[in-house]
Write a protein that holds these residues in place. Structure first.
Motif, mmCIF file in Angstrom:
data_model
loop_
_atom_site.group_PDB
_atom_site.id
_atom_site.type_symbol
_atom_site.label_atom_id
_atom_site.label_comp_id
_atom_site.label_asym_id
_atom_site.label_seq_id
_atom_site.Cartn_x
_atom_site.Cartn_y
_atom_site.Cartn_z
ATOM 1 N N GLY A 34 -66.973 -52.919 1.289
ATOM 2 C CA GLY A 34 -67.233 -52.290 0.012
ATOM 3 C C GLY A 34 -65.978 -51.583 -0.470
ATOM 4 O O GLY A 34 -65.083 -51.262 0.317
ATOM 5 N N VAL A 35 -65.904 -51.359 -1.777
ATOM 6 C CA VAL A 35 -64.728 -50.736 -2.375
ATOM 7 C C VAL A 35 -65.118 -49.382 -2.942
ATOM 8 O O VAL A 35 -66.112 -49.267 -3.663
ATOM 9 C CB VAL A 35 -64.130 -51.626 -3.484
ATOM 10 N N VAL A 36 -64.330 -48.364 -2.610
ATOM 11 C CA VAL A 36 -64.578 -47.013 -3.099
ATOM 12 C C VAL A 36 -63.317 -46.453 -3.732
ATOM 13 O O VAL A 36 -62.210 -46.920 -3.461
ATOM 14 C CB VAL A 36 -65.053 -46.064 -1.965
ATOM 15 N N LEU A 37 -63.508 -45.437 -4.562
ATOM 16 C CA LEU A 37 -62.387 -44.667 -5.078
ATOM 17 C C LEU A 37 -62.473 -43.287 -4.436
ATOM 18 O O LEU A 37 -63.485 -42.589 -4.583
ATOM 19 C CB LEU A 37 -62.447 -44.544 -6.604
ATOM 20 N N VAL A 38 -61.447 -42.934 -3.672
ATOM 21 C CA VAL A 38 -61.349 -41.611 -3.051
ATOM 22 C C VAL A 38 -60.566 -40.732 -4.018
ATOM 23 O O VAL A 38 -59.508 -41.132 -4.505
ATOM 24 C CB VAL A 38 -60.619 -41.690 -1.691
ATOM 25 N N THR A 39 -61.100 -39.544 -4.317
ATOM 26 C CA THR A 39 -60.449 -38.650 -5.270
ATOM 27 C C THR A 39 -60.367 -37.237 -4.710
ATOM 28 O O THR A 39 -61.164 -36.835 -3.871
ATOM 29 C CB THR A 39 -61.209 -38.608 -6.608
ATOM 30 N N ALA A 40 -59.388 -36.505 -5.196
ATOM 31 C CA ALA A 40 -59.230 -35.097 -4.840
ATOM 32 C C ALA A 40 -58.436 -34.429 -5.944
ATOM 33 O O ALA A 40 -57.764 -35.093 -6.735
ATOM 34 C CB ALA A 40 -58.510 -34.944 -3.498
ATOM 35 N N SER A 98 -66.383 -42.310 -4.766
ATOM 36 C CA SER A 98 -67.262 -43.013 -5.698
ATOM 37 C C SER A 98 -67.371 -44.457 -5.220
ATOM 38 O O SER A 98 -66.354 -45.151 -5.079
ATOM 39 C CB SER A 98 -66.686 -42.979 -7.116
ATOM 40 N N VAL A 99 -68.597 -44.917 -4.930
ATOM 41 C CA VAL A 99 -68.831 -46.294 -4.496
ATOM 42 C C VAL A 99 -68.867 -47.151 -5.761
ATOM 43 O O VAL A 99 -69.767 -47.002 -6.598
ATOM 44 C CB VAL A 99 -70.153 -46.409 -3.705
ATOM 45 N N LEU A 100 -67.891 -48.038 -5.903
ATOM 46 C CA LEU A 100 -67.711 -48.789 -7.147
ATOM 47 C C LEU A 100 -68.663 -49.977 -7.267
ATOM 48 O O LEU A 100 -69.020 -50.616 -6.277
ATOM 49 C CB LEU A 100 -66.267 -49.268 -7.266
ATOM 50 N N THR A 101 -69.049 -50.257 -8.521
ATOM 51 C CA THR A 101 -69.884 -51.414 -8.830
ATOM 52 C C THR A 101 -68.985 -52.617 -9.120
ATOM 53 O O THR A 101 -67.784 -52.466 -9.376
ATOM 54 C CB THR A 101 -70.770 -51.170 -10.070
ATOM 55 N N GLU A 175 -77.446 -49.778 -11.625
ATOM 56 C CA GLU A 175 -77.077 -51.019 -12.302
ATOM 57 C C GLU A 175 -75.999 -51.773 -11.541
ATOM 58 O O GLU A 175 -75.028 -51.188 -11.090
ATOM 59 C CB GLU A 175 -76.556 -50.707 -13.717
ATOM 60 N N GLY A 176 -76.207 -53.077 -11.397
ATOM 61 C CA GLY A 176 -75.193 -53.933 -10.796
ATOM 62 C C GLY A 176 -75.138 -53.841 -9.289
ATOM 63 O O GLY A 176 -75.783 -53.007 -8.662
ATOM 64 N N GLY A 177 -74.339 -54.724 -8.731
ATOM 65 C CA GLY A 177 -74.157 -54.751 -7.285
ATOM 66 C C GLY A 177 -72.853 -54.084 -6.901
ATOM 67 O O GLY A 177 -72.068 -53.666 -7.755
ATOM 68 N N PRO A 178 -72.579 -54.015 -5.604
ATOM 69 C CA PRO A 178 -71.361 -53.370 -5.141
ATOM 70 C C PRO A 178 -70.132 -54.242 -5.361
ATOM 71 O O PRO A 178 -70.219 -55.474 -5.334
ATOM 72 C CB PRO A 178 -71.618 -53.177 -3.645
ATOM 73 N N ARG A 187 -64.524 -59.133 -5.003
ATOM 74 C CA ARG A 187 -65.595 -60.100 -5.182
ATOM 75 C C ARG A 187 -66.894 -59.348 -5.464
ATOM 76 O O ARG A 187 -66.958 -58.132 -5.330
ATOM 77 C CB ARG A 187 -65.786 -60.923 -3.922
ATOM 78 N N HIS A 188 -67.946 -60.095 -5.808
ATOM 79 C CA HIS A 188 -69.267 -59.490 -5.965
ATOM 80 C C HIS A 188 -70.270 -60.316 -5.175
ATOM 81 O O HIS A 188 -70.029 -61.482 -4.861
ATOM 82 C CB HIS A 188 -69.667 -59.357 -7.442
ATOM 83 N N LEU A 189 -71.364 -59.678 -4.814
ATOM 84 C CA LEU A 189 -72.406 -60.390 -4.075
ATOM 85 C C LEU A 189 -73.087 -61.371 -5.026
ATOM 86 O O LEU A 189 -73.300 -61.086 -6.190
ATOM 87 C CB LEU A 189 -73.459 -59.408 -3.544
ATOM 88 N N GLY A 190 -73.449 -62.505 -4.492
ATOM 89 C CA GLY A 190 -74.171 -63.415 -5.372
ATOM 90 C C GLY A 190 -74.142 -64.829 -4.942
ATOM 91 O O GLY A 190 -73.563 -65.339 -4.129
#
Length: 190
Positions: A34-40, A98-101, A175-178, A187-190
């Motif tokens: 999975g792809v996330v955005l790490v912020t501070a 933030s876990v990205l869609t 809304e949407g997948g990961p 990529r996306h699931l599908g």
């Protein structure tokens, strides 16, 4: 099939016998993540001066992020040692994820590019709210957001493993997948 170097070549690179950088990277690229955005948020330049500029928001795309423990709630993110985010999280104990869609691929790409523009400009047109526990940006429309406090930092080769206690967990969007990362591409699931 990737060939592995001889024992002598492997010893010269400091790797275990039979494991080359290319073979290791190729094998790990087969692991979907999975792809996330790490912020501070950087601390203010001068916390004692109310007129001093506030610290800048900083963000980084990560695929090496995982749940560690339920009790207490802990997560782990792997950061390149000496990177801006690694240095910041060494001094700033509160950060967010933030876990990205799948529709937020542009955000992942923007914060992953080399030689990128300033973080201030990267956040400019991305909808976000500021986390109450961390002060860090939480991306609007993310599948999930977490605010964390660093519990432990572990040096691991050319990376630092940052273990954080989860302070808040929200589900802003259903809304949407990961957004996934597999074989060097989003990529996306599908």
């Amino acid at each position: 099939m990737l060939k592995t170097p001889s024992a002598t070549a492997a010893e010269a690179t400091g790797h275990a016998v039979g494991v080359s950088n290319d073979a290791f990277k190729a094998a790990m690229s087969r692991l979907a993540a999975g792809v996330v955005l790490v912020t501070a948020q950087e601390p203010p330049l001068d916390p004692d001066d109310p007129l001093a500029p506030a610290g800048e928001d900083v963000g980084m795309t990560a695929t090496a992020f995982l749940s560690v423990s339920l009790d207490p709630p802990l997560v782990l993110v792997s950061l390149r040692a000496g990177s801006r985010m690694d240095d910041l999280l060494d001094e700033q104990p509160r950060w967010a994820v933030s876990v990205l869609t799948e529709s937020q691929r542009h955000i992942a790409g923007r914060f992953a590019m080399k030689g990128r523009i300033s973080d201030r400009l990267l956040f400019e047109d991305i909808p976000y709210v500021r986390g109450e526990a961390s002060g860090a940006p939480l991306v609007g429309g993310a599948l999930a957001t977490l605010e964390c406090r660093t519990e432990q930092r572990v040096a691991a080769g050319d990376h630092t493993l940052v273990i954080g206690r989860v302070l808040t967990a929200e589900l802003p969007s259903a809304e949407g997948g990961p957004l996934m990362y597999f074989r060097g591409r989003y990529r996306h699931l599908g």
